[in-house]
Design a protein around this motif. Structure first.
Motif, PDB file in Angstrom:
ATOM      1  N   ALA A 182      21.153  12.056  36.391  1.00  0.00           N
ATOM      2  CA  ALA A 182      21.150  10.687  35.864  1.00  0.00           C
ATOM      3  C   ALA A 182      19.887  10.468  35.099  1.00  0.00           C
ATOM      4  N   ASN A 183      20.300   9.971  33.625  1.00  0.00           N
ATOM      5  CA  ASN A 183      19.359   9.501  32.741  1.00  0.00           C
ATOM      6  C   ASN A 183      20.071   8.367  31.898  1.00  0.00           C
ATOM      7  N   GLU A 184      19.017   7.981  30.763  1.00  0.00           N
ATOM      8  CA  GLU A 184      19.550   6.649  30.042  1.00  0.00           C
ATOM      9  C   GLU A 184      20.245   7.494  28.955  1.00  0.00           C
ATOM     10  N   LEU A 185      21.496   6.686  28.388  1.00  0.00           N
ATOM     11  CA  LEU A 185      22.040   7.137  27.305  1.00  0.00           C
ATOM     12  C   LEU A 185      21.709   6.147  25.998  1.00  0.00           C
ATOM     13  N   HIS A 186      21.096   6.580  25.053  1.00  0.00           N
ATOM     14  CA  HIS A 186      20.630   5.792  23.788  1.00  0.00           C
ATOM     15  C   HIS A 186      21.687   5.938  22.617  1.00  0.00           C
ATOM     16  N   GLY A 187      21.608   4.987  21.633  1.00  0.00           N
ATOM     17  CA  GLY A 187      22.043   5.311  20.375  1.00  0.00           C
ATOM     18  C   GLY A 187      23.766   5.007  20.311  1.00  0.00           C
ATOM     19  N   ILE A 188      24.179   4.163  21.292  1.00  0.00           N
ATOM     20  CA  ILE A 188      25.639   3.935  21.367  1.00  0.00           C
ATOM     21  C   ILE A 188      25.854   2.240  21.931  1.00  0.00           C
ATOM     22  N   ASP A 189      26.911   1.715  21.311  1.00  0.00           N
ATOM     23  CA  ASP A 189      27.093   0.444  22.163  1.00  0.00           C
ATOM     24  C   ASP A 189      27.736   0.636  23.629  1.00  0.00           C
ATOM     25  N   PRO A 190      27.350  -0.232  24.547  1.00  0.00           N
ATOM     26  CA  PRO A 190      27.808   0.102  25.814  1.00  0.00           C
ATOM     27  C   PRO A 190      29.477   0.217  25.900  1.00  0.00           C
ATOM     28  N   TRP A 191      30.085  -0.702  25.241  1.00  0.00           N
ATOM     29  CA  TRP A 191      31.610  -0.482  25.460  1.00  0.00           C
ATOM     30  C   TRP A 191      32.197   0.708  24.798  1.00  0.00           C
ATOM     31  N   ASN A 192      31.547   1.618  23.913  1.00  0.00           N
ATOM     32  CA  ASN A 192      31.821   2.805  23.489  1.00  0.00           C
ATOM     33  C   ASN A 192      31.679   4.058  24.168  1.00  0.00           C
TER      34      ASN A 192
END
Length: 221
Positions: free
Chosen positions: A152-162
């Motif tokens: 688990a880790n954070e995902l950056h650089g994208i809109d949550p709905w995509n």
């Protein structure tokens, strides 16, 4: 005949490590409040790493055999383990293989690629005080390389709905001077050549749910 006394000594698992490399992150004169990693130490043979966590008082986290994973983070590497019998690989690491046919075979260390794919994911619309201004936060369970488990880790650089199941990811590390050997030394980002699919009903639903969170965050001081 007198009773014979037998003294059995326990076999030492290993010698006590000698910690010679130490680093502190705590600024001079600053007292931590809440949860914060404030330093680490590494043994002179490079095999053991302890970390110091401040949470109302100072705790020492002793990583033991798993130290190589956390030392790898300091170097910008994701270290995994692999079973020499069946070839299964794991990130997060396992000390022994859980495959019944392998009879708890001791795992070997391997350096993993800085690529992954989304196994599953969720969106956090609430958090502790320190992260409120970063909401909404995308939390991904990603499969690194050929790992049999997800981390688990954070995902950056994208809109949550995509975000999409199975989408390719890259692992991005903080600059070396900012790393502490902890999981937040890195995060996921979409792979450079990946593009999201067109908007659909499910994406519209997610967008509608998170837009109020963005608006609320704007009101924070």
């Amino acid at each position: 005949m007198g009773a014979e006394t037998i003294i059995k000594r326990k076999k030492k698992f290993s010698d006590e490590p000698n910690f010679t490399t130490k680093k502190e992150y705590r600024p001079a004169g600053v007292k931590e409040t809440g949860l914060e990693f404030v330093g680490h130490e590494i043994s002179d043979d490079g095999e053991a790493m302890n970390q110091f966590l401040h949470y109302d008082q100072l705790y020492t986290i002793r990583h033991g055999w798993n130290s190589k994973f956390f030392r790898g983070l300091l170097e910008g590497k994701i270290m995994g383990t692999r079973c020499p019998k069946c070839g299964d690989t794991w990130v997060p690491v396992r000390t022994h293989c859980w495959n019944l046919d392998c009879d708890l075979e001791h795992a070997e260390w391997v350096e993993m690629p800085l690529t992954a794919k989304v196994h599953t994911w969720t969106i956090a619309g609430w958090s502790g005080r320190s992260s409120l201004k970063r909401l909404p936060i995308i939390l991904v369970y990603g499969i690194v390389g050929d790992s049999k488990v997800a981390i688990a880790n954070e995902l950056h650089g994208i809109d949550p709905w995509n975000v999409e199941f199975g989408m390719p990811l890259k692992i991005v590390f903080k600059p070396k001077a900012e790393r502490k050997g902890i999981i937040t030394d890195w995060h996921f980002e979409p792979a450079d050549d990946w593009k999201p699919s067109a908007m659909n009903e499910e994406k519209e639903r997610i967008k509608k749910l998170v837009e109020p969170v963005y608006e609320w965050v704007k009101t924070l001081k």
